[in-house]
Structures are given as C-alpha cells and as structure tokens.
Design a protein around this motif. Sequence first.
Motif, PDB file in Angstrom:
ATOM      1  N   GLY A 191       0.325 -19.367  -6.892  1.00  0.00           N
ATOM      2  CA  GLY A 191       0.516 -17.922  -6.766  1.00  0.00           C
ATOM      3  C   GLY A 191       0.492 -17.156  -8.074  1.00  0.00           C
ATOM      4  N   GLU A 192       0.682 -17.853  -9.180  1.00  0.00           N
ATOM      5  CA  GLU A 192       0.673 -17.188 -10.488  1.00  0.00           C
ATOM      6  C   GLU A 192      -0.747 -17.108 -11.061  1.00  0.00           C
ATOM      7  OE1 GLU A 192       3.874 -18.475  -9.443  1.00  0.00           O
ATOM      8  OE2 GLU A 192       3.960 -16.307  -9.562  1.00  0.00           O
ATOM      9  N   PHE A 193      -1.746 -17.615 -10.299  1.00  0.00           N
ATOM     10  CA  PHE A 193      -3.130 -17.642 -10.778  1.00  0.00           C
ATOM     11  C   PHE A 193      -4.070 -16.773  -9.925  1.00  0.00           C
ATOM     12  CE2 PHE A 193      -1.122 -21.485 -12.327  1.00  0.00           C
ATOM     13  CZ  PHE A 193      -1.548 -21.536 -13.648  1.00  0.00           C
ATOM     14  N   GLY A 268       4.271 -16.768  -0.748  1.00  0.00           N
ATOM     15  CA  GLY A 268       4.802 -16.374  -2.060  1.00  0.00           C
ATOM     16  C   GLY A 268       4.488 -14.943  -2.439  1.00  0.00           C
ATOM     17  N   ASN A 269       4.706 -14.650  -3.718  1.00  0.00           N
ATOM     18  CA  ASN A 269       4.528 -13.282  -4.228  1.00  0.00           C
ATOM     19  C   ASN A 269       3.076 -12.819  -4.094  1.00  0.00           C
ATOM     20  OD1 ASN A 269       4.224 -15.338  -6.518  1.00  0.00           O
ATOM     21  ND2 ASN A 269       3.143 -13.580  -7.314  1.00  0.00           N
ATOM     22  N   PRO A 270       2.886 -11.513  -3.902  1.00  0.00           N
ATOM     23  CA  PRO A 270       1.532 -10.974  -4.018  1.00  0.00           C
ATOM     24  C   PRO A 270       1.104 -11.003  -5.485  1.00  0.00           C
ATOM     25  CG  PRO A 270       3.109  -9.182  -3.705  1.00  0.00           C
ATOM     26  CD  PRO A 270       3.880 -10.470  -3.604  1.00  0.00           C
ATOM     27  N   PRO A 272      -1.399  -9.421  -8.672  1.00  0.00           N
ATOM     28  CA  PRO A 272      -0.541  -9.914  -9.755  1.00  0.00           C
ATOM     29  C   PRO A 272       0.887  -9.412  -9.595  1.00  0.00           C
ATOM     30  CG  PRO A 272      -1.730  -7.976 -10.503  1.00  0.00           C
ATOM     31  CD  PRO A 272      -2.175  -8.215  -9.088  1.00  0.00           C
ATOM     32  N   TRP A 273       1.773  -9.821 -10.527  1.00  0.00           N
ATOM     33  CA  TRP A 273       3.171  -9.394 -10.446  1.00  0.00           C
ATOM     34  C   TRP A 273       3.305  -7.873 -10.577  1.00  0.00           C
ATOM     35  CZ3 TRP A 273       7.240 -12.967 -13.238  1.00  0.00           C
ATOM     36  CH2 TRP A 273       7.148 -14.272 -12.698  1.00  0.00           C
ATOM     37  N   ASN A 274       2.458  -7.279 -11.408  1.00  0.00           N
ATOM     38  CA  ASN A 274       2.503  -5.829 -11.653  1.00  0.00           C
ATOM     39  C   ASN A 274       2.212  -5.083 -10.345  1.00  0.00           C
ATOM     40  OD1 ASN A 274       1.949  -3.167 -12.305  1.00  0.00           O
ATOM     41  ND2 ASN A 274       0.741  -3.662 -14.126  1.00  0.00           N
ATOM     42  N   TRP A 318       9.015  -8.242  -8.246  1.00  0.00           N
ATOM     43  CA  TRP A 318       9.947  -9.009  -9.073  1.00  0.00           C
ATOM     44  C   TRP A 318       9.699 -10.518  -8.971  1.00  0.00           C
ATOM     45  CZ3 TRP A 318      10.788  -5.155  -5.637  1.00  0.00           C
ATOM     46  CH2 TRP A 318      11.300  -3.943  -6.118  1.00  0.00           C
ATOM     47  N   ASP A 319       8.555 -10.899  -8.415  1.00  0.00           N
ATOM     48  CA  ASP A 319       8.234 -12.301  -8.120  1.00  0.00           C
ATOM     49  C   ASP A 319       9.211 -12.911  -7.114  1.00  0.00           C
ATOM     50  OD1 ASP A 319       6.723 -14.660  -8.235  1.00  0.00           O
ATOM     51  OD2 ASP A 319       8.091 -15.543  -9.699  1.00  0.00           O
ATOM     52  N   PHE A 320       9.587 -12.124  -6.121  1.00  0.00           N
ATOM     53  CA  PHE A 320      10.442 -12.647  -5.054  1.00  0.00           C
ATOM     54  C   PHE A 320       9.562 -13.292  -3.972  1.00  0.00           C
ATOM     55  CE2 PHE A 320      13.796  -9.196  -6.156  1.00  0.00           C
ATOM     56  CZ  PHE A 320      14.328 -10.011  -7.152  1.00  0.00           C
ATOM     57  N   ASP A 321       9.032 -14.483  -4.295  1.00  0.00           N
ATOM     58  CA  ASP A 321       8.258 -15.254  -3.321  1.00  0.00           C
ATOM     59  C   ASP A 321       9.025 -15.327  -1.996  1.00  0.00           C
ATOM     60  OD1 ASP A 321       7.274 -15.991  -5.933  1.00  0.00           O
ATOM     61  OD2 ASP A 321       6.238 -17.657  -4.992  1.00  0.00           O
ATOM     62  N   GLY A 322       8.298 -15.240  -0.892  1.00  0.00           N
ATOM     63  CA  GLY A 322       8.955 -15.360   0.427  1.00  0.00           C
ATOM     64  C   GLY A 322       8.855 -16.755   0.999  1.00  0.00           C
ATOM     65  N   ASP A 342      16.661 -15.783   0.913  1.00  0.00           N
ATOM     66  CA  ASP A 342      15.456 -15.418   0.165  1.00  0.00           C
ATOM     67  C   ASP A 342      15.693 -15.386  -1.347  1.00  0.00           C
ATOM     68  OD1 ASP A 342      12.657 -14.237   1.034  1.00  0.00           O
ATOM     69  OD2 ASP A 342      13.274 -13.140  -0.762  1.00  0.00           O
ATOM     70  N   ARG A 343      14.585 -15.526  -2.084  1.00  0.00           N
ATOM     71  CA  ARG A 343      14.623 -15.345  -3.544  1.00  0.00           C
ATOM     72  C   ARG A 343      15.269 -14.000  -3.901  1.00  0.00           C
ATOM     73  NH1 ARG A 343      10.123 -18.488  -6.130  1.00  0.00           N
ATOM     74  NH2 ARG A 343       9.648 -16.890  -7.674  1.00  0.00           N
ATOM     75  N   ASN A 344      15.060 -12.973  -3.038  1.00  0.00           N
ATOM     76  CA  ASN A 344      15.499 -11.610  -3.357  1.00  0.00           C
ATOM     77  C   ASN A 344      17.009 -11.418  -3.260  1.00  0.00           C
ATOM     78  OD1 ASN A 344      16.195 -11.089  -0.644  1.00  0.00           O
ATOM     79  ND2 ASN A 344      14.295 -10.001  -0.163  1.00  0.00           N
TER      80      ASN A 344
END
Length: 587
Positions: A191-193, A268-270, A272-274, A318-322, A342-344
């Motif tokens: 997810g970070e790529f 996971g997170n969408p 990019p993070w921004n 905030w990179d709160f992967d689900g 959750d991560r959040n």
Amino acid sequence: MRRVVAAALLTVFAGSTAHADVTEADLANDAENTTSVLTNGMGRHLQRYSPLDTINKNNVKNLVPAWAFSLGGEKQKGQETQPIVDDGVMYITGSYSRLYAIDAKTGKEIWQYDARLPEGILPCCDVVNRGAAVYGDKIYFGTLDAKIVALDKKTGDVVWSKKIANFKDGYSYTAAPMIVDGLVITGNSGGEFGILGEVQARDAETGELVWTRPMIEGHMGTYKGKESTMTGKLNATWPGDLWKTGGGAPWLGGSYDKETDTIVFGAGNPAPWNSWLRGAGNPKGTEGDNLYAASRVAMDPKTGEIKWHFQTTPREGWDFDGVNEVVAYTDRDGNKRWATADRNGFFYVLNREDGKFVNAFPFVKNISWASGIDENGRPKFIEDNRPGDPSKAADGKKGEVIFAVPSFLGGKNWQPMSFSQKTGNFYVPSNEWGMDIWNEPVTYKKGAAYLGSGFTIKPIFEDYIGSLKAVDPDSGEIKWEYKNSAPLWAGVMTTAGGLVFTGTPEGEFIAFDDETGEKLWSFQTGSGIVGQPITWEQDGEQYVTVISGWGGAVPLWGGEVAKKVEYLNQGGTLWTFRVPKELASAN
Ligand code: CA
C-alpha cells in the motif's frame, strides 16, 4: 477424532507415517476441536479463544517449557507467525519466507522450506510472515516476492507456486492465507507503493485462479479468467485518475462466517498518503471518500462479489489502514456481530448479516482527528487535525505540520485481539502514541514509495505506550488495562481456563486473569515477542506455544519510539509450554 483414526488406518495400510487430509469440515470445526489448530485465528471467526481449561487460573503458575526450537542462521528480524498444529505436526513460518514442520511433541524438525527470494524485493515493514494455512495434503504460505506456494505437508516439496503480483511494482505478501470450500484466498501487500489492493481465490489443488476482486472502485474483478463486475462505480468517490494507483492493500488476511457464507477482508490506506491529492481535503459530495480503501469489504467466497462494505476512515489522511481483523462473535444478548478495532483508534461493532453499523467507541486515549463516530458509523472529523495542503504552503512543498493521535502505526496495528466466549469481552493489544505528520507533493512512479507525507512517531505518555485492554463490546467500557513500556505488537489468546495470553517486545510471555488483569504467570523468552500464541492438547496435556523474535514495523518506522526500543535484541525461537499432568491435577 475421525482424522486421527483415518491416519492410523493409513499407517497400517501404507506401512509408514501418514497424515490425514484436512477437510472443509475440519476447518469449520477448528474453534471447537482442541487437538489441532488448523486455521489462522484458531477458527475462521478469528476469536483466538480455546475451550480448553486444563491450564487455568489455579495451575498456570506451574506452566513450564516443554521444548524450544531455533529458526537458526542470520535470518532473524521479526517473527510474527501463528503456528498451525495438524496431526502432531506443528507448521510455522519464519522471517524471509521460510516454513518449518516440527514434531509438536518433541520440537524436533521434520523438514524446512526456504523460499529463494530474488534481489530487489520491496517489503515495506520488515521481512515478516504471519503464518500458513493447511488443507488436504498440503500446507500453503505466501512469500515476500508476492507468491503463494503449496507444499506437500509430509515432505515440504513444492506442489505448485503462483505469482500473486509482480514484486518489482511494489507488491509483497505477509499474511496467513485463508481456505474456504477448497479455495485458497489471499490479499496482497504494498500500500505504500501505489499498488492495487486485490483479493484473489485459487483452486487449492491446482493453484488455478478462480476469482479476483480489486479493492479500489473502477477496477474490474474476474471470475474464471473472464471479467466479472466492476468494484464500486467509476469516479464515485475518487477524483480523476487517482483510483488507478489507489492502494487499498488487503494485507492482513480475512475472516469467514459459514452461516452467512461471507468472507471479510480489510483494505489498507488509499494512496498516496497526501489526502489533498485524492479530493479528501476539500471534498465535493462523496468525492474524496476513496472507496474501498480504509474499509472492511464482505464478499461471496465462491465468486468474489462484494456483499457489503463498511468504511472506517473515509477521506483518510493519516495512514489509518482499514485492514485490522474482523472477528465474528455473539454478544451477551445473543446478537450475531462482527467487531474490529481500527488503526484510527475506534472499536466498531457491525451486524453479522449485512455489515450494518451498530456501535463504535474509542479504545485509545486522546484521539485527535475525530471527535467521535456518528449514528451512521461515519467519523466526526476535526478538520484542523488533517495535515495541511502543501500546495497552500509558502514554498509549495511542505504543508502545515500537525500532531495527530493515534500515530499512523495505529491505536492497534495488525496484532490480533481475542474474544473470550467466557467473559464476553475483547482483549485488545493497543498502543497509545501520536505523530507529527505533514504532506508533500508526490507523483507516482512504479515500484517507488508513493506517500507525499513525512512523519515522526512520538510517545504521548511518559511511562508506557503498549496497553492491553479488556474491552466490553456492548458498553465500550474498558474493564481493565495492562500498561507496557514498549508498544505491543503480539497477538492475544483467551481460554476457557480464564486466561489471557500475550507477549511483549521486552520478551515476556504473560498469562493474565481474564476478569481482573492480574499477571498470573510470565516467562522471559530472550527476544521480543511479536508472534501469536496458540494452545492445543496432546495425550491429555494442554500445550501453549508462542514464537519470540523482535522486529516488525516499530523498529523501522517508530521515529522517537524506535529509539526508545533500540536496546532490544533480535531472536527467532519457538517456545512450547505445558503444565505436566501431575501438576495440573494437583493445582
Ligand atoms: Ca499503510
């Protein structure tokens, strides 16, 4: 029992040791059958609850090591596996995509499989593996170069090996696969790529792909080699072309409920993070929600068609992967539910049948990005706590820095919680921490990190980060809390004996009283525990196993917290404990 008899008959006829084939009925019965552990989660509801009470509050003080097994060599790093126990053989995965078959009674190695990994693999967050799956006469696991491998469980020989995705594009695989009705079901990592999150199902016998289900709207699923249906509706919640590299990696395996015939994976997170680039910073309607990233997605296991979804963090920034595990359980009033922490920082209860939102409450302190969850399950955002838009910055490069709680490693990360059928509570391995986070411009480049963010994780309390909590899912009440200096990163297990087992990065394997949180027993394993405990019985004795071996995401991404835990030693040892018969009955 039937399987043991079958194995004995085979032994007679074949004249050699043979293991009975694991069937769908065996997997369905895994939570109740105490002589084996055949599935990730100790049952596909992922409760990690054992009906065994041979070891209990009175005699756990007599728990002693039965054997230990070293993973050997210089390939240490984080050991996050959940062991499988099948017909007296324990199967564990190790760092760098290794799998071992071990005699569960003696700890003696039977065989070892070492995947030859290519140069240039791109695991984001350590070289971990979280466990194998067993079915028929095979054992299955995923590798860091994004493959799923089926091995003959007697010999360790490769039966088939299939590519989930191209590792050069940023894909990897670390979760335990799940087997449902003869299909091996996997997600993917990366997810970070800026990869595309996808769940895939293969024929367990041949490895042939049966269906795929992308986790990001606009992408087409497949069924038996042909396009099936689109995930969601193109551009309903994503602006422009961002959905094409939208992330949403379902990197942590799934759960399965047989009654509703539903599998649930988290995305996971969408990417990019921004979030300003994805329309989330200044949304028009539902644009910016970025489905189905940061969501739990329920699917038909036969076709991969989506049945329902629940997005924990729409407009995620905030990179709160689900991805955190979704546990099926029955509450005190007999209602059938799903629960996830959750991560959040919020704990959610959903209706089992249709995933409808029931309730949510915070399980960590000082959550800064939302003031709560509304009656539809949507966060009430605190807009000032979204990292600032870099395009509005004076230099156009670094948006306003904000301090957010929890940190991107989450109020809870991958480390699985447990549901006790005895108390009706969840036991949640959580962490209390925050982060400085800011946004930056970024463009997508295949195989490169795709974040558009900078960050530093920081503690928020002086004396602890880790916090094991007994959580009442009906009231949201925290019944007890155990504070730990280092962040908790290990799985939790509960038993009918009234015990809660987990480990710490400081190396302690601990049994707590499920009602009071009192520490009843502990053992120093020599390295940090980031693995997942199991228990089973053999020859009338109850055994408990956990792997020790410090690593995972915290030392790599933990910022100021990583510096605090730099002193911890790596390892790679599997520990198995028992209460000898004479001490179990003597109390
Ligand atoms: Ca992520």
